[in-house]
Design a protein around this motif. Structure first.
Motif, PDB file in Angstrom:
ATOM      1  N   THR A  84     -16.783 -30.043  16.519  1.00  0.00           N
ATOM      2  CA  THR A  84     -16.195 -29.425  17.721  1.00  0.00           C
ATOM      3  C   THR A  84     -14.687 -29.545  17.858  1.00  0.00           C
ATOM      4  O   THR A  84     -14.097 -28.889  18.695  1.00  0.00           O
ATOM      5  CB  THR A  84     -16.793 -30.067  19.001  1.00  0.00           C
ATOM      6  OG1 THR A  84     -16.381 -31.441  19.031  1.00  0.00           O
ATOM      7  CG2 THR A  84     -18.303 -29.972  19.033  1.00  0.00           C
ATOM      8  N   GLU A  85     -14.039 -30.385  17.033  1.00  0.00           N
ATOM      9  CA  GLU A  85     -12.652 -30.704  17.395  1.00  0.00           C
ATOM     10  C   GLU A  85     -11.696 -30.741  16.222  1.00  0.00           C
ATOM     11  O   GLU A  85     -10.583 -31.225  16.332  1.00  0.00           O
ATOM     12  CB  GLU A  85     -12.655 -32.080  18.103  1.00  0.00           C
ATOM     13  CG  GLU A  85     -11.496 -32.293  19.054  1.00  0.00           C
ATOM     14  CD  GLU A  85     -11.495 -33.692  19.652  1.00  0.00           C
ATOM     15  OE1 GLU A  85     -12.138 -33.872  20.693  1.00  0.00           O
ATOM     16  OE2 GLU A  85     -10.862 -34.586  19.068  1.00  0.00           O
ATOM     17  N   LYS A  86     -12.109 -30.240  15.038  1.00  0.00           N
ATOM     18  CA  LYS A  86     -11.251 -30.456  13.869  1.00  0.00           C
ATOM     19  C   LYS A  86     -10.033 -29.538  13.877  1.00  0.00           C
ATOM     20  O   LYS A  86     -10.143 -28.327  13.697  1.00  0.00           O
ATOM     21  CB  LYS A  86     -12.034 -30.274  12.566  1.00  0.00           C
ATOM     22  CG  LYS A  86     -11.190 -30.753  11.385  1.00  0.00           C
ATOM     23  CD  LYS A  86     -11.903 -30.651  10.069  1.00  0.00           C
ATOM     24  CE  LYS A  86     -10.957 -31.113   8.978  1.00  0.00           C
ATOM     25  NZ  LYS A  86     -10.959 -30.230   7.830  1.00  0.00           N
ATOM     26  N   ALA A  87      -8.884 -30.134  14.097  1.00  0.00           N
ATOM     27  CA  ALA A  87      -7.615 -29.404  14.053  1.00  0.00           C
ATOM     28  C   ALA A  87      -6.539 -30.420  13.718  1.00  0.00           C
ATOM     29  O   ALA A  87      -6.676 -31.597  14.050  1.00  0.00           O
ATOM     30  CB  ALA A  87      -7.332 -28.763  15.405  1.00  0.00           C
ATOM     31  N   ASN A  88      -5.478 -29.957  13.049  1.00  0.00           N
ATOM     32  CA  ASN A  88      -4.450 -30.922  12.662  1.00  0.00           C
ATOM     33  C   ASN A  88      -3.711 -31.432  13.894  1.00  0.00           C
ATOM     34  O   ASN A  88      -3.483 -30.710  14.860  1.00  0.00           O
ATOM     35  CB  ASN A  88      -3.494 -30.308  11.640  1.00  0.00           C
ATOM     36  CG  ASN A  88      -2.862 -31.391  10.753  1.00  0.00           C
ATOM     37  OD1 ASN A  88      -2.740 -32.550  11.160  1.00  0.00           O
ATOM     38  ND2 ASN A  88      -2.473 -31.022   9.547  1.00  0.00           N
ATOM     39  N   PRO A 104      -2.704 -37.460   8.700  1.00  0.00           N
ATOM     40  CA  PRO A 104      -3.524 -38.674   8.635  1.00  0.00           C
ATOM     41  C   PRO A 104      -5.011 -38.305   8.619  1.00  0.00           C
ATOM     42  O   PRO A 104      -5.377 -37.154   8.846  1.00  0.00           O
ATOM     43  CB  PRO A 104      -3.162 -39.397   9.924  1.00  0.00           C
ATOM     44  CG  PRO A 104      -2.747 -38.304  10.866  1.00  0.00           C
ATOM     45  CD  PRO A 104      -2.165 -37.201  10.035  1.00  0.00           C
ATOM     46  N   ASP A 105      -5.849 -39.287   8.354  1.00  0.00           N
ATOM     47  CA  ASP A 105      -7.301 -39.089   8.390  1.00  0.00           C
ATOM     48  C   ASP A 105      -7.720 -39.141   9.857  1.00  0.00           C
ATOM     49  O   ASP A 105      -8.335 -40.093  10.328  1.00  0.00           O
ATOM     50  CB  ASP A 105      -7.956 -40.209   7.569  1.00  0.00           C
ATOM     51  CG  ASP A 105      -9.457 -40.047   7.455  1.00  0.00           C
ATOM     52  OD1 ASP A 105     -10.011 -39.161   8.138  1.00  0.00           O
ATOM     53  OD2 ASP A 105     -10.068 -40.816   6.700  1.00  0.00           O
ATOM     54  N   PHE A 106      -7.345 -38.066  10.585  1.00  0.00           N
ATOM     55  CA  PHE A 106      -7.436 -38.136  12.049  1.00  0.00           C
ATOM     56  C   PHE A 106      -8.865 -38.226  12.558  1.00  0.00           C
ATOM     57  O   PHE A 106      -9.112 -38.804  13.605  1.00  0.00           O
ATOM     58  CB  PHE A 106      -6.685 -36.967  12.702  1.00  0.00           C
ATOM     59  CG  PHE A 106      -7.058 -35.609  12.162  1.00  0.00           C
ATOM     60  CD1 PHE A 106      -8.157 -34.934  12.643  1.00  0.00           C
ATOM     61  CD2 PHE A 106      -6.286 -35.007  11.159  1.00  0.00           C
ATOM     62  CE1 PHE A 106      -8.498 -33.686  12.141  1.00  0.00           C
ATOM     63  CE2 PHE A 106      -6.620 -33.760  10.653  1.00  0.00           C
ATOM     64  CZ  PHE A 106      -7.735 -33.096  11.141  1.00  0.00           C
ATOM     65  N   VAL A 107      -9.837 -37.680  11.810  1.00  0.00           N
ATOM     66  CA  VAL A 107     -11.235 -37.768  12.247  1.00  0.00           C
ATOM     67  C   VAL A 107     -11.698 -39.228  12.211  1.00  0.00           C
ATOM     68  O   VAL A 107     -12.247 -39.754  13.181  1.00  0.00           O
ATOM     69  CB  VAL A 107     -12.147 -36.883  11.368  1.00  0.00           C
ATOM     70  CG1 VAL A 107     -13.622 -37.220  11.591  1.00  0.00           C
ATOM     71  CG2 VAL A 107     -11.881 -35.412  11.655  1.00  0.00           C
TER      72      VAL A 107
END
Ligand code: PLP
Length: 405
Positions: free
Chosen positions: A49-53, A277-280
């Motif tokens: 639902t939220e993957k964005a840079n 970064p590995d934001f997830v």
């Protein structure tokens, strides 16, 4: 409060699997711990639902992703009681965090400056300093380990000179389990004008960690060893020191303004976070912290200590057992050898019985050399392990001892 271990185990479905037809007994937690469903579900939710840079989007999802990552930074800050989120740098793990310190703080050192390490360090707290030694001609000094696996603190004090700039020591040994007196060691280093860096990879999973109480200048740890996702680590750094340090890597995110006439750096902590970064996984780390806080870190520590004491007492029933690391203050790590049996053979036979342990030098070859061995078998415990599992493990060890004896 006492923990309901069966209820905790239900949060880790992987623990129900079988290995070679036997129920899995996972005793390799010092290499990586398993991950509760709350963390797995969060990773899944973020991808779904939220993957964005992060940090550069005007659009809604990018702002949500940025908010999730920055909320995790604040969560980490509170978890380790740091003064400011500017002091929390996300890395790929403990290894990268320690390389950052050696490389970037190391850039401030001069030929002949001295760095004190210990004989029980993981390779990731040795090799980055050796790379710095090759680049800048620094001198590395080493605190010896005593027979029981504690540090020789008398020698520690004698290693300091007016050229000592950095001390870097693990919070707890991943081989011996020894918990080092970090607050006292850091205080002494400061009294001699050196900065103190702590490799906390085996600290954070097992004990309450408080930057103000420990008084360290740097503290590094990995999410995957504390019930969190892979690919994320944290470097805590004291703000005044981080401000003096040059960037570690160059790229996007870490700049103020780029021009071929000269480039300026972003504010802390972004100066040290080049690239996407590995934001997830960074965002999902906050769920691992929630999980540990829900159980209570003191409850985790108490329970793991009970397991360790039980296992350490029972393992002595095995004939010709040699235990490495008998310090009075230990985290839940048990390293041993049975008679003349090779650690690898022991590990293979245990695996056939469904029991996962680690064998070998555990990325601590200087420590192996200290004890005159090539490797050990290591059982390491987490909050979801049980006494029944230890009983099965001891029974299996008996069989292995007979087969190899
Ligand atoms: C695991 C470990 C490291 C390295 O951590 P990574 O997650 O592999 O970067 C460093 N020091 C100690 C004491 C460890 O246990």
């Amino acid at each position: 409060m006492s923990l309901d271990i069966q209820q905790i185990r239900a949060d880790f479905p992987i623990l129900d699997r079988k290995v070679h037809g036997k129920p899995l007994i996972y005793l390799d937690n010092a290499a990586t711990s398993q991950t509760p469903m709350s963390v797995v579900n969060e990773i899944s939710r973020l991808y779904t639902t939220e993957k964005a840079n992060v940090h550069r989007g005007v659009h809604c999802m990018s702002q949500e992703a940025t908010a999730s990552m920055e909320a995790s930074r604040e969560k980490v800050r509170g978890f380790i009681n740091a003064e400011s989120v500017q002091e929390i740098i996300f890395t790929s793990g403990t290894t990268e965090a320690l390389n950052l310190v050696a490389s970037s703080y190391g850039a401030l050192l001069k030929e002949g400056d001295e760095v004190i390490l210990t004989q029980m360090e993981h390779h990731s707290n040795i090799v980055p300093w050796q790379l710095l030694q090759n680049r800048r001609g620094i001198v590395i000094k080493v605190v010896p380990v005593l027979d029981d696996g504690t540090l020789d603190l008398d020698t520690y004090h004698t290693l300091f000179t007016d050229r000592t700039r950095v001390v870097s020591v693990c919070h707890a040994s991943n081989v011996l389990g020894t918990v080092n007196p970090i607050a006292e060691m850091a205080e002494y280093a400061h009294s001699r004008g050196a900065v103190f860096c702590c490799d906390g990879a085996q600290g954070v999973p097992h004990t309450k960690v408080d930057m103000k109480a420990l008084g360290v200048d740097f503290y590094a740890f990995s999410a995957h060893k504390m019930y969190g996702p892979c690919g994320v680590g944290v470097l805590y750094g004291r703000r005044e020191i981080l401000q003096k340090m040059p960037p570690y890597q160059g790229g996007g995110e870490m700049i103020g303004h780029v021009s071929f006439k000269g480039t300026t750096w972003a504010e802390l902590p972004y100066k040290f976070e080049a690239g996407t970064p590995d934001f997830v996984d960074i965002a999902a780390l906050s769920k691992a912290i929630d999980y540990m806080e829900m159980l209570g870190i003191d409850n985790i520590a108490t329970y793991e200590n009970e397991l360790l004491e039980y296992a350490a007492a029972r393992i002595r029933e095995i004939k010709d057992i040699r235990i490495f690391g008998t310090a009075p203050h230990k985290c839940a790590v048990l390293s041993f050898l049975i008679g003349d049996a090779h650690h690898y053979d022991t590990g293979i036979l245990l695996d056939r019985l469904g029991i996962a342990v680690r064998t070998g030098h555990h990325c601590a070859q200087p420590l192996m050399e200290r004890f005159g061995i090539e490797g050990t078998v290591r059982a390491s415990f987490a909050v979801y392990n049980t006494r029944e599992e230890i009983d099965t493990f001891i029974k299996a060890l008996r069989r292995v001892a007979e087969m190899l004896g």
